[in-house]
Design a protein around this motif. Sequence first.
Motif, PDB file in Angstrom:
ATOM      1  N   VAL A 229      68.785  36.966  26.418  1.00 10.49           N
ATOM      2  CA  VAL A 229      69.386  38.160  27.026  1.00 10.49           C
ATOM      3  C   VAL A 229      69.605  38.011  28.526  1.00 10.49           C
ATOM      4  CG1 VAL A 229      68.430  39.644  25.241  1.00 10.49           C
ATOM      5  CG2 VAL A 229      67.130  39.295  27.371  1.00 10.49           C
ATOM      6  N   GLY A 230      69.270  36.842  29.098  1.00  7.03           N
ATOM      7  CA  GLY A 230      69.486  36.613  30.522  1.00  7.03           C
ATOM      8  C   GLY A 230      68.422  37.188  31.423  1.00  7.03           C
ATOM      9  N   ALA A 231      67.225  37.436  30.885  1.00  7.54           N
ATOM     10  CA  ALA A 231      66.136  37.997  31.687  1.00  7.54           C
ATOM     11  C   ALA A 231      65.366  36.897  32.397  1.00  7.54           C
ATOM     12  CB  ALA A 231      65.193  38.812  30.807  1.00  7.54           C
ATOM     13  N   ARG A 232      64.632  37.290  33.440  1.00  5.80           N
ATOM     14  CA  ARG A 232      63.782  36.382  34.200  1.00  5.80           C
ATOM     15  C   ARG A 232      62.355  36.917  34.174  1.00  5.80           C
ATOM     16  NH1 ARG A 232      67.466  33.355  33.709  1.00  5.80           N
ATOM     17  NH2 ARG A 232      68.753  32.371  35.321  1.00  5.80           N
ATOM     18  N   LEU A 233      61.457  36.161  33.564  1.00  6.19           N
ATOM     19  CA  LEU A 233      60.038  36.523  33.498  1.00  6.19           C
ATOM     20  C   LEU A 233      59.311  35.922  34.692  1.00  6.19           C
ATOM     21  CD1 LEU A 233      59.544  35.663  29.731  1.00  6.19           C
ATOM     22  CD2 LEU A 233      59.819  37.963  30.686  1.00  6.19           C
ATOM     23  N   CYS A 234      58.398  36.670  35.290  1.00  9.33           N
ATOM     24  CA  CYS A 234      57.694  36.152  36.470  1.00  9.33           C
ATOM     25  C   CYS A 234      56.256  36.648  36.452  1.00  9.33           C
ATOM     26  CB  CYS A 234      58.404  36.536  37.767  1.00  9.33           C
ATOM     27  SG  CYS A 234      59.186  38.161  37.812  1.00  9.33           S
ATOM     28  N   ILE A 235      55.348  35.738  36.169  1.00  4.01           N
ATOM     29  CA  ILE A 235      53.936  36.093  36.029  1.00  4.01           C
ATOM     30  C   ILE A 235      53.286  36.313  37.388  1.00  4.01           C
ATOM     31  CG2 ILE A 235      53.086  33.694  35.983  1.00  4.01           C
ATOM     32  CD1 ILE A 235      51.133  34.649  33.744  1.00  4.01           C
ATOM     33  N   HIS A 236      52.494  37.379  37.475  1.00  2.00           N
ATOM     34  CA  HIS A 236      51.774  37.709  38.700  1.00  2.00           C
ATOM     35  C   HIS A 236      50.445  36.964  38.713  1.00  2.00           C
ATOM     36  CE1 HIS A 236      49.432  40.044  41.598  1.00  2.00           C
ATOM     37  NE2 HIS A 236      50.561  40.573  42.032  1.00  2.00           N
ATOM     38  N   PRO A 237      50.023  36.449  39.855  1.00  2.00           N
ATOM     39  CA  PRO A 237      48.721  35.761  39.911  1.00  2.00           C
ATOM     40  C   PRO A 237      47.557  36.724  39.767  1.00  2.00           C
ATOM     41  CG  PRO A 237      49.709  35.871  42.091  1.00  2.00           C
ATOM     42  CD  PRO A 237      50.744  36.367  41.144  1.00  2.00           C
ATOM     43  N   ASP A 238      46.389  36.154  39.480  1.00  2.00           N
ATOM     44  CA  ASP A 238      45.153  36.923  39.396  1.00  2.00           C
ATOM     45  C   ASP A 238      44.818  37.503  40.768  1.00  2.00           C
ATOM     46  OD1 ASP A 238      44.888  35.939  36.733  1.00  2.00           O
ATOM     47  OD2 ASP A 238      43.981  34.104  37.510  1.00  2.00           O
ATOM     48  N   ASP A 239      44.189  38.684  40.758  1.00  2.00           N
ATOM     49  CA  ASP A 239      43.889  39.349  42.025  1.00  2.00           C
ATOM     50  C   ASP A 239      42.498  39.985  41.953  1.00  2.00           C
ATOM     51  OD1 ASP A 239      43.936  40.572  44.454  1.00  2.00           O
ATOM     52  OD2 ASP A 239      45.419  42.096  43.925  1.00  2.00           O
ATOM     53  N   PRO A 240      41.494  39.374  42.622  1.00  2.21           N
ATOM     54  CA  PRO A 240      41.581  38.141  43.406  1.00  2.21           C
ATOM     55  C   PRO A 240      41.693  36.918  42.509  1.00  2.21           C
ATOM     56  CG  PRO A 240      39.330  38.956  43.382  1.00  2.21           C
ATOM     57  CD  PRO A 240      40.158  40.013  42.712  1.00  2.21           C
ATOM     58  N   ALA A 241      42.048  35.802  43.137  1.00  7.30           N
ATOM     59  CA  ALA A 241      42.378  34.593  42.380  1.00  7.30           C
ATOM     60  C   ALA A 241      41.148  33.732  42.112  1.00  7.30           C
ATOM     61  CB  ALA A 241      43.451  33.798  43.127  1.00  7.30           C
ATOM     62  N   PHE A 242      40.125  34.373  41.563  1.00  8.55           N
ATOM     63  CA  PHE A 242      38.925  33.648  41.151  1.00  8.55           C
ATOM     64  C   PHE A 242      38.213  34.499  40.101  1.00  8.55           C
ATOM     65  CE2 PHE A 242      38.292  35.471  45.465  1.00  8.55           C
ATOM     66  CZ  PHE A 242      37.409  36.503  45.177  1.00  8.55           C
ATOM     67  N   PRO A 243      37.305  33.895  39.312  1.00 14.48           N
ATOM     68  CA  PRO A 243      36.687  34.619  38.199  1.00 14.48           C
ATOM     69  C   PRO A 243      35.828  35.795  38.652  1.00 14.48           C
ATOM     70  CG  PRO A 243      36.407  32.251  37.926  1.00 14.48           C
ATOM     71  CD  PRO A 243      36.925  32.463  39.320  1.00 14.48           C
ATOM     72  N   LEU A 244      35.852  36.863  37.843  1.00 13.09           N
ATOM     73  CA  LEU A 244      35.006  38.025  38.049  1.00 13.09           C
ATOM     74  C   LEU A 244      34.322  38.383  36.736  1.00 13.09           C
ATOM     75  CD1 LEU A 244      37.374  40.406  40.069  1.00 13.09           C
ATOM     76  CD2 LEU A 244      35.556  38.969  40.999  1.00 13.09           C
ATOM     77  N   PHE A 245      33.080  38.812  36.812  1.00 10.68           N
ATOM     78  CA  PHE A 245      32.336  39.295  35.651  1.00 10.68           C
ATOM     79  C   PHE A 245      32.312  38.287  34.498  1.00 10.68           C
ATOM     80  CE2 PHE A 245      34.096  43.146  37.739  1.00 10.68           C
ATOM     81  CZ  PHE A 245      32.901  43.683  38.186  1.00 10.68           C
ATOM     82  N   GLY A 246      32.337  37.001  34.843  1.00  9.75           N
ATOM     83  CA  GLY A 246      32.271  35.964  33.825  1.00  9.75           C
ATOM     84  C   GLY A 246      33.554  35.734  33.063  1.00  9.75           C
TER      85      GLY A 246
END
Length: 397
Positions: A229-246
């Motif tokens: 369909v001509g769409a553009r998918l764009c994934i957002h990074p993790d925020d914050p960019a490190f593990p939380l709560f395991g």
Amino acid sequence: MQFMEECFRWYGPGDPVSLDEIRQAGATGIVTALHHIYDGSVWSVEEIAKHKALIEASGLRWSVVESIPVHNTIKLGQPERQTWVAHYQQTIRNLAANGIYTICYNFMPVCDWTRTDLAYPMPGGGLALRFDALDCAAYDLFVLKRPNAEAGYSAAQITEAKARFDSLTPERIALIEKNLIAGLPATERSYDRESFLAALAEYDGIDRAQLAANLTWFLEQIVPVAEEVGARLCIHPDDPAFPLFGLPRVVSTREDARRIVDCVKSPANGLTFCSGSYGSREDNDLTAMAQEFAAQIHFTHLRNVQREADGSFYEADHLGGSSDLPALIQVFLDEQARRLAEGRADWQIPVRPDHGHQLADDIAKTRVNPGYTLIGRLKGLAEIRGVMHGIEVARRA
């Protein structure tokens, strides 16, 4: 010179910031979603059209979807994911049928963007968002008492977290808990302590490799539809960019971004470049990342964070903090020029100022979304616009 498309996030008719006020800020594009349909169900053509009409009646354009929610069964890799990914595919088709092609989404399990403080005092008198690593650890270890939480911290971190916990008043603990799990303003997820522990327990046995595999499967299902369909998918990074709560995180580093764009090679499989999220890690070279992935960047969030030695950070001024936003803007403008030279109709990259400070009259308001007040984002957008004009002047010289 062609500037980036200046956008503002809008949370729908209930947003304290109106479309008319956004237009006054100088934005032309709106970043929004159907927040009243946020359970993974299909967004119908009719509901999308109704939301779009509200935006266009104010002289603005629905430029970016942020976000179509990714159902938990998809992140967990459960058999029921087939049903929910089919809903996602149909929503992509229905958005395209309404002329909306840029779709931002995230793959963060349980927690969306996370902060411990929504009103951190700045030297000039404004209020900022802050993530305090010790507050978060103290809550995790000694309030939530997550099973086996100690395994995720060093002995020194546990000692420091215990000292911090001992210094916290009951009122402060309640506020930290509210900010961490009861639902940040303008988000759809809300937990109490019991339901939060249950949500975390669902991810027992899901490590980084498994979550990354589940993301790859998801992309294999939706990228062909976006191409169609001509769409553009764009994934957002993790925020914050490190593990939380395991919980594992799989959109945090340069290597993560590389894996994502390589696992399903397509112009439709791209990135949202959030300078604040990626910038929460000192080992992310933002300018180098922007240069490497320029062709896959379909949307940008520009904000700045001031990192601290223990992993804490706060939202700084857009042109302050730990990251070089003018250098990033230069990369994005160069990429736009390249796309324009190719004759692409979708050459322009949408940008929105993210997580502005609470300033001036917005401080006294009782109904605000911290991080999404009008004046702080207006200031951020003006600074971004000024950088773009400065780059243009320098090019003419």
